[in-house]
Scaffold this motif. Structure first.
Motif, PDB file in Angstrom:
ATOM      1  N   THR A   1      10.880  -7.441  -3.608  1.00 50.53           N
ATOM      2  CA  THR A   1       9.952  -7.853  -4.672  1.00 50.53           C
ATOM      3  C   THR A   1       9.189  -6.659  -5.235  1.00 50.53           C
ATOM      4  N   PHE A   2       8.596  -5.854  -4.356  1.00 50.44           N
ATOM      5  CA  PHE A   2       7.824  -4.702  -4.816  1.00 50.44           C
ATOM      6  C   PHE A   2       8.723  -3.686  -5.524  1.00 50.44           C
ATOM      7  N   PHE A   3       9.942  -3.508  -5.032  1.00 54.87           N
ATOM      8  CA  PHE A   3      10.863  -2.546  -5.655  1.00 54.87           C
ATOM      9  C   PHE A   3      11.197  -2.972  -7.081  1.00 54.87           C
ATOM     10  N   ILE A   4      11.488  -4.263  -7.269  1.00 54.34           N
ATOM     11  CA  ILE A   4      11.826  -4.758  -8.606  1.00 54.34           C
ATOM     12  C   ILE A   4      10.618  -4.631  -9.545  1.00 54.34           C
ATOM     13  N   ILE A   5       9.437  -4.993  -9.049  1.00 49.10           N
ATOM     14  CA  ILE A   5       8.230  -4.874  -9.876  1.00 49.10           C
ATOM     15  C   ILE A   5       7.995  -3.424 -10.279  1.00 49.10           C
ATOM     16  N   LYS A   6       8.160  -2.523  -9.320  1.00 49.19           N
ATOM     17  CA  LYS A   6       7.910  -1.099  -9.588  1.00 49.19           C
ATOM     18  C   LYS A   6       8.865  -0.561 -10.640  1.00 49.19           C
ATOM     19  N   LYS A   7      10.095  -1.040 -10.630  1.00 46.78           N
ATOM     20  CA  LYS A   7      11.094  -0.543 -11.565  1.00 46.78           C
ATOM     21  C   LYS A   7      11.034  -1.239 -12.923  1.00 46.78           C
ATOM     22  N   THR A   8      10.309  -2.323 -13.025  1.00 46.40           N
ATOM     23  CA  THR A   8      10.239  -3.056 -14.296  1.00 46.40           C
ATOM     24  C   THR A   8       8.850  -2.917 -14.923  1.00 46.40           C
ATOM     25  N   VAL A   9       7.928  -3.786 -14.565  1.00 42.90           N
ATOM     26  CA  VAL A   9       6.593  -3.737 -15.184  1.00 42.90           C
ATOM     27  C   VAL A   9       5.714  -2.645 -14.588  1.00 42.90           C
ATOM     28  N   GLY A  10       6.099  -2.150 -13.414  1.00 50.86           N
ATOM     29  CA  GLY A  10       5.306  -1.097 -12.768  1.00 50.86           C
ATOM     30  C   GLY A  10       4.244  -1.685 -11.861  1.00 50.86           C
ATOM     31  N   LEU A  11       3.978  -0.992 -10.753  1.00 48.65           N
ATOM     32  CA  LEU A  11       2.977  -1.458  -9.790  1.00 48.65           C
ATOM     33  C   LEU A  11       1.594  -0.893 -10.079  1.00 48.65           C
ATOM     34  N   ARG A  12       1.550   0.338 -10.552  1.00 46.26           N
ATOM     35  CA  ARG A  12       0.281   1.063 -10.590  1.00 46.26           C
ATOM     36  C   ARG A  12      -0.209   1.282 -12.017  1.00 46.26           C
ATOM     37  N   VAL A  13      -1.516   1.226 -12.183  1.00 51.46           N
ATOM     38  CA  VAL A  13      -2.113   1.513 -13.484  1.00 51.46           C
ATOM     39  C   VAL A  13      -2.028   3.004 -13.775  1.00 51.46           C
ATOM     40  N   GLU A  14      -2.285   3.365 -15.029  1.00 54.45           N
ATOM     41  CA  GLU A  14      -2.285   4.773 -15.408  1.00 54.45           C
ATOM     42  C   GLU A  14      -3.472   5.502 -14.782  1.00 54.45           C
ATOM     43  N   ARG A  15      -3.339   6.820 -14.706  1.00 56.53           N
ATOM     44  CA  ARG A  15      -4.357   7.660 -14.076  1.00 56.53           C
ATOM     45  C   ARG A  15      -5.734   7.460 -14.702  1.00 56.53           C
ATOM     46  N   GLU A  16      -5.798   7.486 -16.024  1.00 57.25           N
ATOM     47  CA  GLU A  16      -7.079   7.338 -16.706  1.00 57.25           C
ATOM     48  C   GLU A  16      -7.677   5.950 -16.488  1.00 57.25           C
ATOM     49  N   GLU A  17      -6.815   4.950 -16.414  1.00 60.98           N
ATOM     50  CA  GLU A  17      -7.298   3.596 -16.167  1.00 60.98           C
ATOM     51  C   GLU A  17      -7.926   3.477 -14.787  1.00 60.98           C
TER      52      GLU A  17
ATOM     53  N   ALA B   1       0.824  -1.206   0.000  1.00 62.46           N
ATOM     54  CA  ALA B   1       0.000   0.000   0.000  1.00 62.46           C
ATOM     55  C   ALA B   1       0.857   1.255   0.000  1.00 62.46           C
ATOM     56  N   ILE B   2       1.962   1.223   0.713  1.00 60.36           N
ATOM     57  CA  ILE B   2       2.870   2.377   0.740  1.00 60.36           C
ATOM     58  C   ILE B   2       3.513   2.576  -0.630  1.00 60.36           C
ATOM     59  N   MET B   3       3.981   1.491  -1.240  1.00 61.36           N
ATOM     60  CA  MET B   3       4.719   1.609  -2.492  1.00 61.36           C
ATOM     61  C   MET B   3       3.823   1.922  -3.686  1.00 61.36           C
ATOM     62  N   VAL B   4       2.577   1.451  -3.671  1.00 59.98           N
ATOM     63  CA  VAL B   4       1.685   1.739  -4.803  1.00 59.98           C
ATOM     64  C   VAL B   4       1.039   3.104  -4.669  1.00 59.98           C
ATOM     65  N   GLY B   5       0.964   3.628  -3.438  1.00 59.37           N
ATOM     66  CA  GLY B   5       0.378   4.950  -3.221  1.00 59.37           C
ATOM     67  C   GLY B   5      -1.129   4.896  -3.061  1.00 59.37           C
ATOM     68  N   PRO B   6      -1.725   5.987  -2.572  1.00 65.12           N
ATOM     69  CA  PRO B   6      -3.176   6.015  -2.333  1.00 65.12           C
ATOM     70  C   PRO B   6      -3.973   6.132  -3.630  1.00 65.12           C
ATOM     71  N   ARG B   7      -5.244   5.791  -3.546  1.00 69.66           N
ATOM     72  CA  ARG B   7      -6.149   5.966  -4.678  1.00 69.66           C
ATOM     73  C   ARG B   7      -6.326   7.442  -5.011  1.00 69.66           C
ATOM     74  N   LEU B   8      -6.570   7.740  -6.270  1.00 67.34           N
ATOM     75  CA  LEU B   8      -6.819   9.107  -6.684  1.00 67.34           C
ATOM     76  C   LEU B   8      -8.026   9.662  -5.929  1.00 67.34           C
TER      77      LEU B   8
END
Length: 583
Positions: A389-405, A185-192
């Protein structure tokens, strides 16, 4: 003769509880449905399909991971230094021997492994990429859970050797899942729209984002509670231990829910439904480690602390630390997983089936120290592996969807699913998502060749035609029937009625959702539309005022418009004739 009877009884007991062990595993599997319903109900409808998909796939992916490596790392007979098993792949190379020795253990530990993985989903819901979820769910089942669970539940594990007691997984499962949820939850950030910030980046307001179906959340809660009798009771070794486990597994969540109801009632002025649902799960998590070691009084104490702890942690994370956890996974599983494990060292009764010596009954700190050591080591292992694990995912495929998504919802953008509720109209959101980053300000003059031609819409004005007036009435639904009858008494038979959401300047009375103020800016009303020609407009207005007036805020409003023309589609009639019901 007595020896023979005793032998037969032991054989029957062993066979019966072997079957019960697998039934308990099936109950734990059914808890996946409970987690899916809780998470779906506590989040918004536009992400329901995505959440269901994640709860399905974490079990399926976890099964694949557990077959190939996870189970061997956890329960292998060749166990190195009490730390990790050596994979031997007996499930493929010696299936007959595996079935005889390990099949029951494999199934049971698999469903527990899936539970640890699914806890994480709720805290990261509504903004996490599906592919990222699949990756970290697989890592939990492949490495993270099997290794630390082996420390506790493999008889050769180092924590098992020193006497650490976690009967059904307060630390092994719930603390691990809860801490992973917190890190995620910390690494992906809060919902818009969850937190409103000023220009300096300081949070000035916390917005409540209510779940779309408290009913689904409650259903999930009941499913989980039911499944928990298998979760805690499956490993019981005789009738007495099973009865004791069922007793403690019932008392703790019931007490926790009562405490949370009273706590939120006193704090917010009304009992909080969603927090009470969380509290029942918190009590279950709290009693899981010591369900065989605590007595009735110990279960009550666990429930009291769990009922308060879950509210304090959920609100502290949201209001103070501004960590967005939509379902309260951290408060339920991490906080109460730690508390439940430590509670064994404090409250274990030597007369309970496990026969452990807690501090409050014996004055010995030995068990408490072992429990604390185990919690620290398990959390440290989880924090290290999942942060990487979360750090590697965030730097490669990304953790969070785009804003519009995220704004559109993950059902459509991640799965091509227009809606999980195809026959229902989605609710109107009242969150401020901030400025649209892709917008470009238009400056200067637009060339004539690029300008959009604007055409004046034709009118149907005829000086000899009767005047048409549209009267629009917004009122409380409770007054609709009386209003309808009053209009019919005036000779009006045609009207359109719609359910609408809206507000005046008052904006409604503030309420609380999970401790966060909710300003009801959109209140449910009905809107009645009438087009009249011969009936005096003033008569309609006065009749409506008389019916709707109560003297309280929210009685409604009446709007009057001029209408250019009326056209009946079926006959093509226009004007006054189009308003008549006769042929």
């Amino acid at each position: 003769m007595n020896d023979l009877v005793s032998t037969v009884q032991e054989a029957i007991t062993s066979e019966v509880f072997g079957v019960w062990f697998l039934i308990g595993a099936a109950l734990v599997f059914f808890m996946q449905a409970g987690f899916a319903m809780v998470e779906t109900g506590f989040t918004r409808a536009k992400n329901a399909g995505n959440i269901i998909m994640k709860n399905l796939m974490d079990f399926c992916i976890g099964t694949v991971m557990f077959v190939f490596l996870g189970f061997a790392l956890m329960m292998a007979e060749d166990y190195l230094f009490g730390m990790i098993g050596i994979p031997n792949l007996d499930i493929f190379t010696d299936f007959g021997g595996f079935i005889k020795e390990n099949a029951s253990s494999f199934v049971f530990n698999l469903v527990f492994c899936a539970t640890a993985a699914t806890i994480v989903s709720g805290a990261m819901a509504e903004r996490t990429k599906f592919v990222s979820y699949c990756i970290y769910s697989g890592i939990i089942s492949l490495v993270v859970y099997p290794i630390e669970a082996g420390w506790v539940w493999n008889s050769q594990g180092w924590l098992a050797q020193v006497g650490f007691h976690d009967f059904a997984g307060s630390a092994v499962i719930h603390s691990v899942g809860g801490l992973t949820a917190l890190i995620g939850a910390i690494m992906v950030g809060p919902r818009l729209g969850k937190y409103v910030k000023d220009k300096a980046g300081k949070v000035t307001k916390v917005n409540a984002i209510p779940g779309h179906s408290i009913t689904l959340g409650a259903l999930g809660c009941f499913i989980l509670w039911f499944g928990w009798y298998g979760f805690n009771g499956a490993a019981a070794w005789d009738g007495s231990s099973l009865a004791s486990i069922f007793l403690t597994t019932t008392i703790a969540p019931a007490v926790a829910t009562c405490v949370t109801m009273l706590f939120t009632w006193m704090k917010n002025g009304k009992p909080d439904v969603s927090m009470c649902l969380n509290a029942s799960l918190a009590g279950l998590v709290g009693i899981t480690a010591g369900c065989d070691a605590l007595d009735a009084l110990g279960s009550i104490i666990v429930g009291v602390v769990s009922g308060i702890l879950v509210v304090v942690v959920v609100e502290f994370l949201d209001l103070k630390l501004h960590i967005d956890d939509p379902v309260g996974a951290v408060g339920v599983h991490l906080a109460n997983g730690v508390w439940g494990t430590v509670a064994v060292g404090l409250l274990a009764n030597p007369n309970a089936p496990a026969g452990l010596e807690g501090l409050f009954y014996t004055g010995s700190f030995n068990l408490l120290g072992i429990q604390a050591l185990g919690v620290v080591c398990i959390l440290a292992w989880t924090a290290l592996t999942m942060s990487i694990t979360f750090f590697i995912i965030k730097k490669t495929v990304g953790l969070r969807v785009e804003r519009e998504e995220e704004i559109k919802g993950l059902d459509s953008t991640e799965h091509g699913l227009p809606s999980a509720y195809a026959d229902f109209v989605p609710a109107v959101e009242s969150l401020d998502y901030g400025t649209y980053e892709g917008a470009v300000a238009v400056t200067g003059e637009v060339p004539a060749a690029e300008a959009v031609e604007v055409k004046k819409m034709p009118t149907f004005h005829d000086e000899n035609a009767p005047k048409f007036t549209k009267v629009e009435i917004v009122c409380k639904e409770a007054r609709l029937e009386s209003l309808k009858n009053a209009m019919m008494d005036l000779g009006i038979t045609g009207m359109t009625v719609s359910h609408v959401l809206g507000c005046g300047i008052q904006k409604g009375k503030p309420e609380y959702y999970r401790g966060v103020p909710v300003v009801a800016t959109l209140l449910p009303k009905v809107q009645v539309e009438i087009v009249i020609s011969q009936v005096p407009v003033r008569s309609v207005i006065e009749a409506a005022k008389k019916i709707l007036y109560t003297g309280h805020i929210g009685d409604g409003k009446i709007f009057v418009y001029d209408v250019e023309n009326v056209v009946k589609v079926r006959t093509g009639e226009e004007g006054y004739d189009a308003l008549q019901d006769v042929e």
